[in-house]
Design an enzyme around this catalytic site. Structure first.
Site, PDB file in Angstrom:
ATOM      1  N   ASP A   1       0.838  -1.201   0.000  1.00  0.00           N
ATOM      2  CA  ASP A   1       0.000   0.000   0.000  1.00  0.00           C
ATOM      3  C   ASP A   1       0.873   1.252   0.000  1.00  0.00           C
ATOM      4  O   ASP A   1       1.641   1.466   0.936  1.00  0.00           O
ATOM      5  CB  ASP A   1      -0.891   0.002   1.251  1.00  0.00           C
ATOM      6  CG  ASP A   1      -1.987  -1.046   1.166  1.00  0.00           C
ATOM      7  OD1 ASP A   1      -2.747  -1.020   0.184  1.00  0.00           O
ATOM      8  OD2 ASP A   1      -2.084  -1.885   2.085  1.00  0.00           O
TER       9      ASP A   1
ATOM     10  N   HIS B   1      -0.557  -1.113  -4.688  1.00  0.00           N
ATOM     11  CA  HIS B   1      -1.804  -0.341  -4.628  1.00  0.00           C
ATOM     12  C   HIS B   1      -1.456   1.115  -4.357  1.00  0.00           C
ATOM     13  O   HIS B   1      -1.044   1.466  -3.250  1.00  0.00           O
ATOM     14  CB  HIS B   1      -2.673  -0.946  -3.507  1.00  0.00           C
ATOM     15  CG  HIS B   1      -3.975  -0.269  -3.271  1.00  0.00           C
ATOM     16  ND1 HIS B   1      -4.759  -0.543  -2.170  1.00  0.00           N
ATOM     17  CD2 HIS B   1      -4.664   0.671  -3.980  1.00  0.00           C
ATOM     18  CE1 HIS B   1      -5.862   0.193  -2.208  1.00  0.00           C
ATOM     19  NE2 HIS B   1      -5.823   0.944  -3.294  1.00  0.00           N
TER      20      HIS B   1
ATOM     21  N   GLY C   1      -7.113  -2.656   9.551  1.00  0.00           N
ATOM     22  CA  GLY C   1      -7.850  -2.891  10.798  1.00  0.00           C
ATOM     23  C   GLY C   1      -9.213  -2.222  10.879  1.00  0.00           C
ATOM     24  O   GLY C   1      -9.781  -2.120  11.959  1.00  0.00           O
TER      25      GLY C   1
ATOM     26  N   ASP D   1     -10.373  -5.527  -0.927  1.00  0.00           N
ATOM     27  CA  ASP D   1      -9.338  -5.012  -0.019  1.00  0.00           C
ATOM     28  C   ASP D   1      -9.963  -4.219   1.121  1.00  0.00           C
ATOM     29  O   ASP D   1     -10.589  -3.174   0.905  1.00  0.00           O
ATOM     30  CB  ASP D   1      -8.390  -4.118  -0.839  1.00  0.00           C
ATOM     31  CG  ASP D   1      -7.227  -3.557  -0.023  1.00  0.00           C
ATOM     32  OD1 ASP D   1      -7.050  -3.961   1.134  1.00  0.00           O
ATOM     33  OD2 ASP D   1      -6.489  -2.718  -0.580  1.00  0.00           O
ATOM     34  N   GLY D   2      -9.780  -4.733   2.355  1.00  0.00           N
ATOM     35  CA  GLY D   2     -10.219  -3.999   3.539  1.00  0.00           C
ATOM     36  C   GLY D   2     -11.158  -4.800   4.418  1.00  0.00           C
ATOM     37  O   GLY D   2     -12.261  -5.147   3.990  1.00  0.00           O
ATOM     38  N   GLY D   3     -10.704  -5.147   5.610  1.00  0.00           N
ATOM     39  CA  GLY D   3     -11.566  -5.826   6.579  1.00  0.00           C
ATOM     40  C   GLY D   3     -11.949  -7.246   6.191  1.00  0.00           C
ATOM     41  O   GLY D   3     -12.940  -7.786   6.702  1.00  0.00           O
TER      42      GLY D   3
END
Ligand code: DX5
Ligand code: ZN
Length: 216
Positions: free
Chosen positions: A34, A65, A146, A176-178
């Protein structure tokens, strides 16, 4: 086939070599890196020299990313650094800009990624989709690991999967994410091909978690 791309935003950065070895051992498919500029998102992380150093010590393909306001300024550097998938955000590039980005990446055999924030209307990205190898659907507001997964992601993935079929396109759908065990089964059912995961994978038994993710 499901691919797993652990996000090293959640790795131990002062002992990164150890975590990179762990990723190879656990059979991760990519390393998700990231890159943040403090403008597009409220956080700062990882530039091209970091990507280059990872490339030098890991044989896993790099899934980079870019959460940057001006990604096009840095594309050459990120290509030279060894990105295998390079993803920029639709919110900051016109279709014309994206087409030249696409051309440049193709000539270097880098896969072309496009991402969008969870609140960006899907219609905005439709014109870009014929030129994408990977569509990275953000399931949290970009910036930090997170965070809590947005439930609206299921429907967005489903629609992008349907659009792919109807238009005979072949982009891979990445989320992407959680992402964790409470949502990965449903995400797979909706059509996800690549799971990015940070805080979930780096806590506990990485190998078992990646195996489980690949076989949901
Ligand atoms: C957030 C990043 C993600 C993040 C994912 O802006 O794009 O890749 O590291 O972390 P988790 O899986 O913890 O949400
Ligand atoms: Zn990411």
């Amino acid at each position: 086939m499901i691919y797993v791309s652990p996000s090293i935003l959640s790795a131990n950065l002062v002992n990164l070599q150890k975590d990179l070895a762990l990723l190879s051992k656990a059979k991760a498919d990519y390393i998700h890196i990231d890159c943040m500029d403090g403008h597009f998102v409220d956080n700062i992380a990882f530039g091209p020299s970091f990507v280059k150093q990872i490339k030098a010590i890991s044989s896993l393909p790099l899934d980079v990313h870019l959460m940057l306001d001006e990604p096009l300024k840095y594309v050459d550097e990120f290509i030279l650094s060894g990105s295998d998938i390079l993803t920029i955000h639709q919110e900051v590039v016109s279709l014309n800009e994206f087409m030249s980005y696409h051309e440049k990446l193709k000539s270097h055999r880098v896969l072309v990624g496009l991402s969008l924030r969870p609140n960006t209307p899907l219609e905005n990205i439709y014109p870009y989709l014929p030129y994408c190898d990977v569509v990275l659907v953000m399931s949290v507001m970009p910036g930090f690991s997170g965070q809590k997964f947005y439930e609206s992601t299921y429907q967005r993935i489903e629609m992008l999967n349907q659009y792919r079929k109807e238009n005979h396109l072949s982009y891979l759908l990445e989320v992407d994410g959680g992402v964790d065990e409470t949502n990965m089964d449903e995400l797979k059912n909706k059509g996800v091909d690549i799971f990015v995961s940070g805080s979930y994978l780096f806590k506990g038994d990485m190998k078992r978690k990646i195996e489980r993710m690949k076989h949901v």
